[in-house]
Design a protein around this motif. Structure first.
Motif, PDB file in Angstrom:
ATOM      1  N   SER A   1     -10.030 -13.361 -11.446  1.00 30.91           N
ATOM      2  CA  SER A   1      -9.314 -13.485 -12.715  1.00 30.91           C
ATOM      3  C   SER A   1     -10.219 -14.050 -13.803  1.00 30.91           C
TER       4      SER A   1
ATOM      5  N   GLU B   1      -5.095 -21.440 -10.949  1.00 32.70           N
ATOM      6  CA  GLU B   1      -5.929 -20.245 -10.913  1.00 32.70           C
ATOM      7  C   GLU B   1      -7.290 -20.467 -11.568  1.00 32.70           C
TER       8      GLU B   1
ATOM      9  N   GLY C   1       0.130  -6.295 -13.952  1.00 33.24           N
ATOM     10  CA  GLY C   1      -0.167  -7.148 -12.822  1.00 33.24           C
ATOM     11  C   GLY C   1      -0.229  -8.594 -13.267  1.00 33.24           C
TER      12      GLY C   1
ATOM     13  N   THR D   1      -5.538  -8.405 -12.301  1.00 31.87           N
ATOM     14  CA  THR D   1      -6.240  -8.478 -11.026  1.00 31.87           C
ATOM     15  C   THR D   1      -5.407  -9.300 -10.064  1.00 31.87           C
ATOM     16  N   ASP D   2      -5.915  -9.471  -8.860  1.00 28.88           N
ATOM     17  CA  ASP D   2      -5.214 -10.294  -7.866  1.00 28.88           C
ATOM     18  C   ASP D   2      -5.612 -11.758  -8.024  1.00 28.88           C
ATOM     19  N   SER D   3      -4.713 -12.638  -7.617  1.00 26.74           N
ATOM     20  CA  SER D   3      -5.034 -14.056  -7.597  1.00 26.74           C
ATOM     21  C   SER D   3      -6.047 -14.332  -6.499  1.00 26.74           C
ATOM     22  N   TRP D   4      -6.800 -15.410  -6.676  1.00 23.54           N
ATOM     23  CA  TRP D   4      -7.810 -15.761  -5.677  1.00 23.54           C
ATOM     24  C   TRP D   4      -7.180 -16.371  -4.430  1.00 23.54           C
TER      25      TRP D   4
ATOM     26  N   GLU E   1      -3.791 -16.585  -1.645  1.00 23.40           N
ATOM     27  CA  GLU E   1      -2.647 -15.860  -1.097  1.00 23.40           C
ATOM     28  C   GLU E   1      -1.365 -16.379  -1.738  1.00 23.40           C
ATOM     29  N   ASP E   2      -0.379 -15.491  -1.854  1.00 22.93           N
ATOM     30  CA  ASP E   2       0.912 -15.926  -2.374  1.00 22.93           C
ATOM     31  C   ASP E   2       1.525 -16.981  -1.470  1.00 22.93           C
TER      32      ASP E   2
ATOM     33  N   ALA F   1       3.183 -14.048  -7.202  1.00 18.86           N
ATOM     34  CA  ALA F   1       3.513 -12.638  -7.425  1.00 18.86           C
ATOM     35  C   ALA F   1       4.838 -12.453  -8.143  1.00 18.86           C
TER      36      ALA F   1
END
Length: 961
Positions: free
Chosen positions: A294, A319, A542, A564-567, A569-570, A777
């Motif tokens: 991110s 984040e 996203g 993008t995805d978070s660094w 895990e949810d 998420a």
């Protein structure tokens, strides 16, 4: 030595004699010797040259070059504009005010009819040298052949240099003065000669040669006006600009020597100067770790922006938004010529840790930059890091700027008297920037978002705030915390920043889609100099995400959107409701207290069960009273060592200590003893930018974005040890009563603060049995459901109540927005005006002191701060810690910090009663206490406020008894 030396050969003798006599500063305000008017104009010009060379951002210099007609031409125009500010002092309106100077002027042959001047001054008290100067400049520059469009923006800079911009009608001399305030007869020739001599000494051949080639934007005009004020204030420091009463000694070269000495002694400097675009390795160099996906995304978005614009960064708590924004700010500064940063935080408490982080960041860029970071909020005196920076600096007298205008406006020409509070903070490395209204001018500033919002208010010296923001990159954190009222000021500020070409980064974990669009539209409307500028801001697909918006060279809106995805895990967060019986209307006080006690016991039982094997819990209540009540219950169960209380009604010193302790005990780097137990009961202070890591969260219901912020304090760091039963993150939501077949009832505190509309919609999206929130998420979807305009998420049985609550909220929002617009810097319909004329005379004007401004931009019920002192049995006063004051309350120097640390803000319901409070007799002559209200407690630490008894102690803070 320029044109001053050849005066007698080019001017009539009486004109020369007049220039040898016209005074700019009296002996009393110029180091014991009269300062000639021409000397002050040239002193200010010389300061302006130093500002250009060592302070102005590259973007500002480029913009002024364009106004002046091309590269290299802006510097001399800028210096001239700063120097000409006091030309209106060459009028009877000013020269008559100092008896000794007035007599000398009369002897030179310049006269006036005092009775007519007095009549004019009575008719219009504001018609002084600043307005006179605006009128003279307009007329004399018109005679020199200037085009009307250039005249129209220049004269307000002269007329407004004492903090407010009049209209052209305002600056006309009062009729009753009959010309005796502006001067008749020989006065006109002397005024023309003064301007000619000054102009030639600056380096222009004539007044006509000075004329700009382009009209700057209003934002650049406002910034330029602030820089004029800055130059004037520096050139009015009698320590370095001792009076010159011999015209033969007056020259720009002499002024340059004086200005250079002042500049060096004051330690003035800009920011990072010429900054190269940082490479990919810069992130690790600055922050000590490789960037996360991110963060790479945000920095890349900055690289792709084709012009200064707005960047909205949405990412979950933890984040690394701050580091991403700082890295992006470096890129934007290098690309678009910014020379510093303003970081705006939602609260004073969140500003303090950001101050530390910002100093570390700029120090990693260049070591000496850390000393140029200023902390800007009303309680900075209690920040230990800030205080440490002040300890070894030289003393700095407030009187240094008394020469700005000793015959000024309302006896407070630059706002010092109304804003001087706290410790003598002038003792600091960047000392000049620590004076009233000057904080934003420092190259690197961390403060509350209020400092930015003040720049959007119609208030005196607003130009100084704009001058401080322009030329920087602006970072605004937790921007979702701005409600409907504050958002009016935020959008107004973004309009001005957009027009000024200031890159802005807006950070949020939980931003409503409509808010993202509104912020983008406001910035782009400003950049386009348009009243309305409807655009379709693309929605990111996203989370985390970045949305960047700017205008192309042709004026078309451009966007860059990425996700993008978070660094991490949810987190599967289990959310459970803990029902609380809510008293209805007409419930007696005894019944309310009983129900509150039952609710506290239920939370206590829950904590005893969940923390049986140890662990940490954060409990967030929506009001101080609820927090205090629960703390009393929990302290009785778990003991003093295992429970802490944090809220806003402790004294500032005690609150600072408690905040530091809580961040240390619950921080990510603090080892957790196995089997140990700690409970923090807090209010909304712990909601955002509060870096604690709790195993368990219990919270009153709040709107979903704020609720998710609170969830962000839960399981924040993966490597924190937790008891086995607390390794699944769980949130218990209380503060409301679910009811079968109808909408829930809400505790009074929550409904009073947030309103039923958002609480109903939030209650409707709480997960049912066996369901979890997947964080981060689910964050955008949850916020979108509650704040979106789509079909209501409410169950059918709640629909009727929900529709009524929605109507109530819309009506409340409309009223609050209308109330805010009264104080906005630019009224609706005037954003396309070309000049600053009349800017301060179009509606309500906020007061210039911190308390009035905060009331204007925050729309809270006005509250009052008081200083707590104790009166003992001998009627002598003591501090809360028991140190002696005198019978009259006189404060010894070694006790001052303790007294100032005893400030506490009263609940708004006590505002009227607090108006009766006064300073102690011994405080009346004290520079820091003379405006402070004392709340005198008896030996049992109690006092009466109106019909109510309040008490204070270090365990509970201030409370009603």
């Amino acid at each position: 030595m320029g044109s001053v030396q050849g005066l007698s050969g080019r001017n009539e003798p009486f004109v020369v004699e007049a220039l040898e006599t016209l005074w700019g500063k009296s002996r009393e305000r110029a180091g014991g010797r009269t300062n000639l008017l021409l000397a002050h104009l040239l002193d200010t010009t010389a300061v302006a040259e130093l500002l250009w060379d060592g302070f102005l951002a590259r973007a500002t210099r480029s913009a002024l070059d364009e106004v002046a007609g091309g590269p290299g031409r802006g510097r001399r125009l800028f210096a001239w504009l700063c120097g000409v500010h006091d030309c209106g002092k060459a009028t009877p309106a000013h020269q008559r005010l100092w008896p000794e100077g007035a007599e000398a002027v009369r002897r030179s042959g310049l006269t006036w009819v005092e009775s007519a001047a007095v009549a004019g001054a009575k008719q219009q008290k504001r018609w002084r040298h600043d307005w006179a100067g605006g009128l003279l400049a307009r007329e004399l520059l018109a005679e020199a052949g200037w085009d009307a469009e250039q005249l129209d923006w220049v004269w307000p800079l002269v007329a407004g240099h004492h903090g407010a911009f009049p209209s052209l009608r305002d600056v006309q001399e009062p009729r009753s003065a009959k010309g005796q305030l502006r001067g008749r007869g020989a006065w006109r020739r002397v005024q023309q000669a003064l301007l000619d001599v000054f102009t030639q000494e600056v380096g222009f051949g004539s007044l006509g040669e000075v004329e700009p080639m382009a009209v700057p934007s209003r934002a650049l005009q406002l910034q330029l006006s602030g820089l004029v004020v800055m130059a004037d204030w520096i050139a009015s420091d009698e320590r370095f600009f001792v009076g010159l009463d011999d015209l033969g000694l007056v020259s720009l070269d002499a002024s340059r020597e004086r200005a250079a000495s002042a500049w060096k002694a004051l330690g003035l400097h800009g920011g990072w100067g010429a900054l190269g675009v940082p490479g990919p390795e810069a992130f690790r160099d600055r922050f000590g770790y490789a960037p996360r996906p991110s963060q790479v995304m945000v920095v890349e978005a900055a690289r792709r922006m084709g012009g200064p614009g707005l960047m909205v960064v949405e990412a979950p708590m933890g984040e690394g938004k701050t580091e991403a924004a700082q890295a992006a700010a470096e890129v934007l500064a290098a690309k678009f010529g910014a020379d510093g940063v303003f970081v705006g935080m939602p609260t004073q408490a969140t500003s303090d840790p950001m101050f530390t982080r910002t100093r570390r960041w700029v120090e990693a860029i260049e070591g000496e930059l850390a000393s140029r970071v200023v902390l800007l909020h009303g309680k900075r005196a209690f920040n230990r890091e800030w205080k440490a920076l002040l300890e070894d600096a030289d003393a700095y007298a407030d009187e240094a700027f008394c020469g700005v205008d000793e015959f000024g406006l309302d006896n407070d020409p630059y706002g010092v008297e109304s804003e001087v509070r706290g410790v003598p903070e002038r003792q600091a490395p960047a000392e000049w920037f620590l004076g009233p209204k000057r904080g934003l001018l420092a190259p690197f500033v961390v403060g509350t978002v209020d400092q930015l919002l003040y720049a959007a208010t119609r208030t005196r010296h607003v130009m100084l705030r704009m001058a401080g923001l322009a030329g920087k990159v602006v970072i605004l954190d937790e921007v979702h915390a701005c409600d409907v009222y504050m958002s009016q000021f935020l959008r107004e500020a973004l309009r001005w920043l957009g027009q000024a070409g200031v890159p802005v980064l807006v950070l949020s974990a939980t931003l409503a889609p409509a808010q993202r669009t509104a912020l983008g539209e406001a910035y782009l409307a400003g950049a386009a100099s348009r009243e309305e500028f409807r655009v379709e801001v693309p929605a990111p697909l996203g989370y985390p995400s970045v949305t960047a918006a700017w205008l192309s060279a042709s004026g078309e809106p451009q966007f860059h959107v990425d996700a993008t995805d978070s660094w991490r895990e949810d987190l599967g967060v289990v959310v459970q409701v803990v029902p609380e019986a809510v008293p209805g209307a007409g419930t007696s006080r005894e019944q309310r207290e009983r129900l509150q006690a039952e609710a506290d016991v239920r939370v206590g039982d829950l904590l005893a069960s969940e923390l049986v094997d140890g662990g940490t819990a954060l409990v967030i209540r929506n009001s101080v009273a609820r927090a205090q009540s629960l703390y009393e219950e929990l302290r009785g169960r778990f003991g003093d060592d295992e429970v802490r209380l944090l809220h806003a009604r402790f004294t500032v010193a005690r609150r600072a200590d408690l905040t530091e302790e809580c961040l240390r005990l619950l921080g990510p780097r603090t080892p957790r003893p196995r089997g140990g137990r700690l409970i923090l009961v807090a209010t909304q202070l712990a909601e955002q930018s509060f870096d604690v890591d709790a195993d368990l969260l219990i919270t009153d219901l709040a709107p979903v974005d704020l609720l998710l912020q609170r969830v962000g304090r839960l399981h924040r760091h993966e490597d924190t040890w937790r008891p086995a039963r607390l390794r699944v993150p769980r949130v218990f939501v209380t503060g409301f009563e679910p009811r079968e077949g109808r909408e829930p009832a809400f505790a009074f505190a929550g409904e009073a603060i947030y309103g039923r509309h958002l609480l109903l919609r939030t209650a409707a999206v709480l997960p049912g049995a066996g369901e979890v929130w997947s964080v981060p998420a689910d964050v955008p979807g949850l916020v979108g459901k509650v704040y979106g305009a789509d079909a209501s998420p409410l169950p059918e049985a709640w629909q009727e109540a929900g529709e009524e609550a929605c109507r109530e909220q819309e009506n409340r929002d409309r009223i609050r927005a209308e109330e805010a617009r009264k104080f906005l810097l630019t009224p609706h319909g005037e954003h396309e005006k070309r000049t600053l004329a009349g800017l301060h005379y179009g509606g309500s004007t906020a007061g210039s002191d911190e308390a009035s401004l905060q009331t204007a931009v925050r729309d809270g019920d006005e509250s009052v701060e008081v200083v707590l002192v104790v009166r003992d049995e001998d009627h002598a006063f003591r501090t809360l810690a028991g140190r002696a004051l005198s019978v009259n309350g006189d404060v010894a120097p070694d006790v001052l910090d303790e007294v100032l640390g005893s400030v506490v803000r009263l609940p708004s319901k006590f505002t009227q009663a607090a108006q009766e409070l006064r300073p102690l007799p011994g405080w009346h002559g004290h520079p820091w206490l003379r405006r402070s209200r004392a709340l005198v407690l008896d030996r049992s630490r109690r006092a009466r406020l109106g019909d109510v008894t309040v008490s204070y102690d270090d365990d509970f803070g201030l409370r009603q008894t």
